[in-house]
Design a protein around this motif. Sequence first.
Motif, PDB file in Angstrom:
ATOM      1  N   VAL A  33       8.068   5.631  -6.772  1.00  0.00           N
ATOM      2  CA  VAL A  33       7.307   6.503  -5.880  1.00  0.00           C
ATOM      3  C   VAL A  33       8.090   7.794  -5.660  1.00  0.00           C
ATOM      4  O   VAL A  33       9.244   7.903  -6.046  1.00  0.00           O
ATOM      5  N   GLU A  34       7.444   8.750  -5.031  1.00  0.00           N
ATOM      6  CA  GLU A  34       8.090   9.977  -4.542  1.00  0.00           C
ATOM      7  C   GLU A  34       7.571  10.188  -3.134  1.00  0.00           C
ATOM      8  O   GLU A  34       6.501  10.755  -2.938  1.00  0.00           O
ATOM      9  N   LEU A  35       8.321   9.690  -2.157  1.00  0.00           N
ATOM     10  CA  LEU A  35       7.914   9.795  -0.756  1.00  0.00           C
ATOM     11  C   LEU A  35       9.017  10.446   0.057  1.00  0.00           C
ATOM     12  O   LEU A  35      10.181  10.057  -0.051  1.00  0.00           O
ATOM     13  N   ASP A  36       8.652  11.431   0.873  1.00  0.00           N
ATOM     14  CA  ASP A  36       9.620  12.042   1.776  1.00  0.00           C
ATOM     15  C   ASP A  36       9.782  11.151   2.998  1.00  0.00           C
ATOM     16  O   ASP A  36       8.823  10.541   3.471  1.00  0.00           O
ATOM     17  N   ALA A  37      11.007  11.055   3.499  1.00  0.00           N
ATOM     18  CA  ALA A  37      11.286  10.231   4.669  1.00  0.00           C
ATOM     19  C   ALA A  37      12.505  10.785   5.389  1.00  0.00           C
ATOM     20  O   ALA A  37      13.221  11.646   4.858  1.00  0.00           O
ATOM     21  N   GLY A 112      -0.406   0.817  -0.462  1.00  0.00           N
ATOM     22  CA  GLY A 112      -0.898   2.080   0.083  1.00  0.00           C
ATOM     23  C   GLY A 112       0.081   3.217  -0.136  1.00  0.00           C
ATOM     24  O   GLY A 112      -0.313   4.338  -0.484  1.00  0.00           O
ATOM     25  N   LEU A 113       1.382   2.939   0.049  1.00  0.00           N
ATOM     26  CA  LEU A 113       2.402   3.968  -0.174  1.00  0.00           C
ATOM     27  C   LEU A 113       2.481   4.355  -1.652  1.00  0.00           C
ATOM     28  O   LEU A 113       2.633   5.532  -1.990  1.00  0.00           O
ATOM     29  N   VAL A 114       2.373   3.380  -2.527  1.00  0.00           N
ATOM     30  CA  VAL A 114       2.396   3.659  -3.969  1.00  0.00           C
ATOM     31  C   VAL A 114       1.186   4.506  -4.354  1.00  0.00           C
ATOM     32  O   VAL A 114       1.303   5.484  -5.092  1.00  0.00           O
ATOM     33  N   THR A 115       0.018   4.153  -3.824  1.00  0.00           N
ATOM     34  CA  THR A 115      -1.204   4.909  -4.105  1.00  0.00           C
ATOM     35  C   THR A 115      -1.081   6.341  -3.593  1.00  0.00           C
ATOM     36  O   THR A 115      -1.441   7.292  -4.290  1.00  0.00           O
ATOM     37  N   LYS A 116      -0.555   6.485  -2.376  1.00  0.00           N
ATOM     38  CA  LYS A 116      -0.373   7.816  -1.789  1.00  0.00           C
ATOM     39  C   LYS A 116       0.553   8.663  -2.653  1.00  0.00           C
ATOM     40  O   LYS A 116       0.283   9.834  -2.930  1.00  0.00           O
ATOM     41  N   SER A 117       1.659   8.076  -3.115  1.00  0.00           N
ATOM     42  CA  SER A 117       2.608   8.794  -3.954  1.00  0.00           C
ATOM     43  C   SER A 117       1.972   9.184  -5.287  1.00  0.00           C
ATOM     44  O   SER A 117       2.120  10.321  -5.747  1.00  0.00           O
ATOM     45  N   LEU A 118       1.260   8.254  -5.900  1.00  0.00           N
ATOM     46  CA  LEU A 118       0.604   8.532  -7.173  1.00  0.00           C
ATOM     47  C   LEU A 118      -0.427   9.643  -7.024  1.00  0.00           C
ATOM     48  O   LEU A 118      -0.502  10.556  -7.846  1.00  0.00           O
ATOM     49  N   TYR A 119      -1.196   9.570  -5.979  1.00  0.00           N
ATOM     50  CA  TYR A 119      -2.213  10.585  -5.724  1.00  0.00           C
ATOM     51  C   TYR A 119      -1.564  11.969  -5.563  1.00  0.00           C
ATOM     52  O   TYR A 119      -2.040  12.958  -6.121  1.00  0.00           O
TER      53      TYR A 119
END
Length: 146
Positions: A33-37, A112-119
Amino acid sequence: MTGKEQRGAEDPAPGGTDEAKRSERRWALRRGVELDADLADSSGFTLAVKITDISEEGCKIRTFSAPTLARDLVHEIKITGLEPIGGYVTWVGEADAGLTFTTPLDPVTVRGLVTKSLYARLSRRLSRGQRGEDELGTLPPFPFKD
């Protein structure tokens, strides 16, 4: 978090820097994923990080300013759209670290987090006009709250 919460002898950290040993202990599939935190320690120090993979049991984070992360101390990671999640830093590399959550995430939350990152990645790719625009066209607005 209050005070210096640290794992005691009765609950040893999985620790170690050997990648083979770490991967043997994992029971959950890691997803890129690529998620900011934001990662906060018990003293209140907060650090912007990027989550580069995630599973129900933990995540891999990349730091931008190369601070020394304390292993085996309780930290909180705040991902947009979720309540802060407690976790232990189980290993530290040059620019990344592994975090094991104190309570595993629900598989639906991880999906959901994976989907959000992919999107988000697809949206960036399309906005730059890279290959694939013809097949995918424009994407509808993302259905999840940030």
